[in-house]
Design an enzyme around this catalytic site. Structure first.
Site, PDB file in Angstrom:
ATOM      1  N   SER A   8      39.918  32.756  40.257  1.00 25.00           N
ATOM      2  CA  SER A   8      40.744  33.862  40.771  1.00 25.00           C
ATOM      3  C   SER A   8      40.401  34.115  42.225  1.00 25.00           C
ATOM      4  O   SER A   8      39.313  34.592  42.564  1.00 25.00           O
ATOM      5  CB  SER A   8      40.505  35.130  39.951  1.00 25.00           C
ATOM      6  OG  SER A   8      41.091  36.224  40.637  1.00 25.00           O
ATOM      7  N   HIS A  33      43.809  30.551  40.240  1.00 25.31           N
ATOM      8  CA  HIS A  33      44.419  31.692  39.548  1.00 25.31           C
ATOM      9  C   HIS A  33      44.892  32.685  40.601  1.00 25.31           C
ATOM     10  O   HIS A  33      44.100  33.219  41.376  1.00 25.31           O
ATOM     11  CB  HIS A  33      43.380  32.308  38.610  1.00 25.31           C
ATOM     12  CG  HIS A  33      43.921  33.390  37.729  1.00 25.31           C
ATOM     13  ND1 HIS A  33      44.656  33.136  36.593  1.00 25.31           N
ATOM     14  CD2 HIS A  33      43.823  34.738  37.823  1.00 25.31           C
ATOM     15  CE1 HIS A  33      44.981  34.284  36.018  1.00 25.31           C
ATOM     16  NE2 HIS A  33      44.500  35.276  36.747  1.00 25.31           N
ATOM     17  N   ASP A  35      46.638  36.101  41.290  1.00 24.52           N
ATOM     18  CA  ASP A  35      46.937  37.397  40.661  1.00 24.52           C
ATOM     19  C   ASP A  35      47.942  38.189  41.482  1.00 24.52           C
ATOM     20  O   ASP A  35      47.647  38.589  42.609  1.00 24.52           O
ATOM     21  CB  ASP A  35      45.648  38.224  40.553  1.00 24.52           C
ATOM     22  CG  ASP A  35      44.713  37.709  39.480  1.00 24.52           C
ATOM     23  OD1 ASP A  35      45.151  37.600  38.316  1.00 24.52           O
ATOM     24  OD2 ASP A  35      43.545  37.415  39.803  1.00 24.52           O
ATOM     25  N   HIS A  67      49.496  34.568  37.716  1.00 26.20           N
ATOM     26  CA  HIS A  67      49.388  35.654  36.733  1.00 26.20           C
ATOM     27  C   HIS A  67      50.152  36.854  37.277  1.00 26.20           C
ATOM     28  O   HIS A  67      49.697  37.515  38.201  1.00 26.20           O
ATOM     29  CB  HIS A  67      47.889  35.971  36.523  1.00 26.20           C
ATOM     30  CG  HIS A  67      47.622  37.118  35.604  1.00 26.20           C
ATOM     31  ND1 HIS A  67      46.387  37.739  35.542  1.00 26.20           N
ATOM     32  CD2 HIS A  67      48.406  37.751  34.698  1.00 26.20           C
ATOM     33  CE1 HIS A  67      46.438  38.711  34.650  1.00 26.20           C
ATOM     34  NE2 HIS A  67      47.652  38.756  34.122  1.00 26.20           N
ATOM     35  N   GLY A 144      44.138  44.621  36.760  1.00 28.96           N
ATOM     36  CA  GLY A 144      44.253  45.421  37.981  1.00 28.96           C
ATOM     37  C   GLY A 144      43.176  45.160  39.020  1.00 28.96           C
ATOM     38  O   GLY A 144      43.447  45.272  40.208  1.00 28.96           O
ATOM     39  N   GLY A 146      39.373  42.874  40.121  1.00 33.56           N
ATOM     40  CA  GLY A 146      38.309  41.910  39.859  1.00 33.56           C
ATOM     41  C   GLY A 146      36.991  42.656  39.659  1.00 33.56           C
ATOM     42  O   GLY A 146      36.903  43.851  39.953  1.00 33.56           O
ATOM     43  N   GLY A 147      36.004  41.962  39.141  1.00 30.97           N
ATOM     44  CA  GLY A 147      34.650  42.510  39.069  1.00 30.97           C
ATOM     45  C   GLY A 147      34.407  43.555  37.995  1.00 30.97           C
ATOM     46  O   GLY A 147      33.429  44.283  38.050  1.00 30.97           O
ATOM     47  N   ASP A 177      40.636  36.196  30.864  1.00 27.36           N
ATOM     48  CA  ASP A 177      40.627  36.643  32.265  1.00 27.36           C
ATOM     49  C   ASP A 177      39.972  38.013  32.340  1.00 27.36           C
ATOM     50  O   ASP A 177      40.466  38.970  31.745  1.00 27.36           O
ATOM     51  CB  ASP A 177      42.082  36.693  32.758  1.00 27.36           C
ATOM     52  CG  ASP A 177      42.225  37.088  34.215  1.00 27.36           C
ATOM     53  OD1 ASP A 177      41.202  37.174  34.919  1.00 27.36           O
ATOM     54  OD2 ASP A 177      43.379  37.296  34.641  1.00 27.36           O
ATOM     55  N   GLY A 199      36.540  35.043  38.748  1.00 29.87           N
ATOM     56  CA  GLY A 199      36.650  35.456  40.138  1.00 29.87           C
ATOM     57  C   GLY A 199      35.292  35.750  40.730  1.00 29.87           C
ATOM     58  O   GLY A 199      34.677  34.901  41.388  1.00 29.87           O
ATOM     59  N   SER A 200      34.773  36.949  40.462  1.00 32.82           N
ATOM     60  CA  SER A 200      33.531  37.366  41.117  1.00 32.82           C
ATOM     61  C   SER A 200      32.350  36.454  40.771  1.00 32.82           C
ATOM     62  O   SER A 200      31.531  36.149  41.636  1.00 32.82           O
ATOM     63  CB  SER A 200      33.224  38.831  40.788  1.00 32.82           C
ATOM     64  OG  SER A 200      33.398  39.070  39.425  1.00 32.82           O
TER      65      SER A 200
HETATM   66  C1  DX5 Z   1      42.290  41.250  36.872  1.00 38.75           C
HETATM   67  C2  DX5 Z   1      42.703  39.887  37.296  1.00 38.75           C
HETATM   68  C3  DX5 Z   1      41.628  38.877  37.233  1.00 38.75           C
HETATM   69  C4  DX5 Z   1      40.429  39.134  38.111  1.00 38.75           C
HETATM   70  C5  DX5 Z   1      39.254  38.450  37.486  1.00 38.75           C
HETATM   71  O1  DX5 Z   1      43.403  42.037  36.713  1.00 38.75           O
HETATM   72  O2  DX5 Z   1      43.750  39.431  36.472  1.00 38.75           O
HETATM   73  O3  DX5 Z   1      42.117  37.565  37.416  1.00 38.75           O
HETATM   74  O4  DX5 Z   1      40.581  38.709  39.413  1.00 38.75           O
HETATM   75  O5  DX5 Z   1      38.113  38.762  38.213  1.00 38.75           O
HETATM   76  P1  DX5 Z   1      36.654  38.727  37.594  1.00 38.75           P
HETATM   77  O6  DX5 Z   1      36.363  37.337  37.154  1.00 38.75           O
HETATM   78  O7  DX5 Z   1      35.802  39.180  38.731  1.00 38.75           O
HETATM   79  O8  DX5 Z   1      36.646  39.705  36.428  1.00 38.75           O
HETATM   80 ZN    ZN Z   2      44.357  37.337  36.466  1.00 41.70          ZN
END
Ligand code: DX5
Ligand code: ZN
Length: 217
Positions: A8, A33, A35, A67, A144, A146-147, A177, A199-200
């Site tokens: 992500s 990915h 978003d 996504h 909504g 990340g992290g 996800d 992502g993170s």
């Molecule tokens: C959240 C997003 C994710 C997010 C994942 O709404 O759909 O794709 O970026 O980030 P991490 O891996 O940091 O939870």
């Molecule tokens: Zn996502």
């Protein structure tokens, strides 16, 4: 069993996206990915079609896994396809008609994914598990941001995997996800997920290559 890793880029250095994408490629990430958030379906706004058009140009070896966390995805399918999406995942909770949206994606070159928020039961997606559906995305956080902290959706993943297997769709991809790292990935993989969005965890890793390996294994 090899899993697909989808990075992500919400957690990437957005000012240096091209080099961030090259780094993902060099470290064996399979998909990007992407978003998309509209500030209505989720309480955040990210990026959209013009950014995807640039990202897809520099990510030749990786699939663009889009996504859509937007209210009415059906309106924008053609534009995301033209911008270079390879797979388009939309939320079953959106206002767009699910069958019509699947149909619209199938009319493009893209594969189809349907996403479920944490409170949406597995059974909601059962009527759409057929030859037209490539992937179900089981959110392991509220969409909504990340992290966020991982929510265990093992039971939901198991139910979807069991239903797909029993109905002859053994190739169905199940994506997770939110909050995926070297520990939580073990939980979702043993429940039957095989596409891991991260992502993170990936972007914060000192050694991205070993982080990717840990997710894949
Ligand atoms: C959240 C997003 C994710 C997010 C994942 O709404 O759909 O794709 O970026 O980030 P991490 O891996 O940091 O939870
Ligand atoms: Zn996502």
């Amino acid at each position: 069993m090899i899993n697909i890793v989808s990075a992500s880029i919400l957690s990437a250095d957005l000012l240096n996206l091209e080099s961030e994408i090259k780094k993902l490629e060099e470290n064996n990430v399979d998909w990007i990915h992407f978003d998309v958030m509209d500030g209505v379906f989720v309480p955040n706004i990210s990026y959209g079609i013009p950014v995807l058009a640039q990202v897809s140009k520099v990510s030749k070896c990786m699939e663009c896994d889009v996504h859509l966390m937007i209210t009415d995805p059906l309106k924008y399918i053609r534009q995301f396809d033209e911008a270079g999406a390879d797979i388009i995942t939309f939320h079953i909770e959106s206002i767009s008609d699910t069958v019509e949206t699947v149909k619209a994606i199938r009319q493009t070159k893209c594969n189809v994914g349907i996403a479920l928020k944490p409170d949406t039961p597995a059974e909601a997606v059962f009527p759409y598990i057929n030859e037209h559906l490539t992937m179900v995305l089981v959110m392991t956080v509220e969409p909504g941001f990340g992290g966020q902290a991982f929510m265990d959706m093992s039971e939901k993943i198991r139910k979807i995997r069991r239903y797909a297997d029993e109905h002859g769709f053994c190739d169905l991809l199940i994506q997770v996800d939110g909050g995926i790292d070297e520990y939580t990935s073990g939980i979702v993989k043993s429940a039957g997920a095989n596409v891991l969005v991260s992502g993170s965890y990936l972007f914060k890793a000192d050694d991205m290559s070993s982080a990717v390996e840990k997710l894949k294994r």
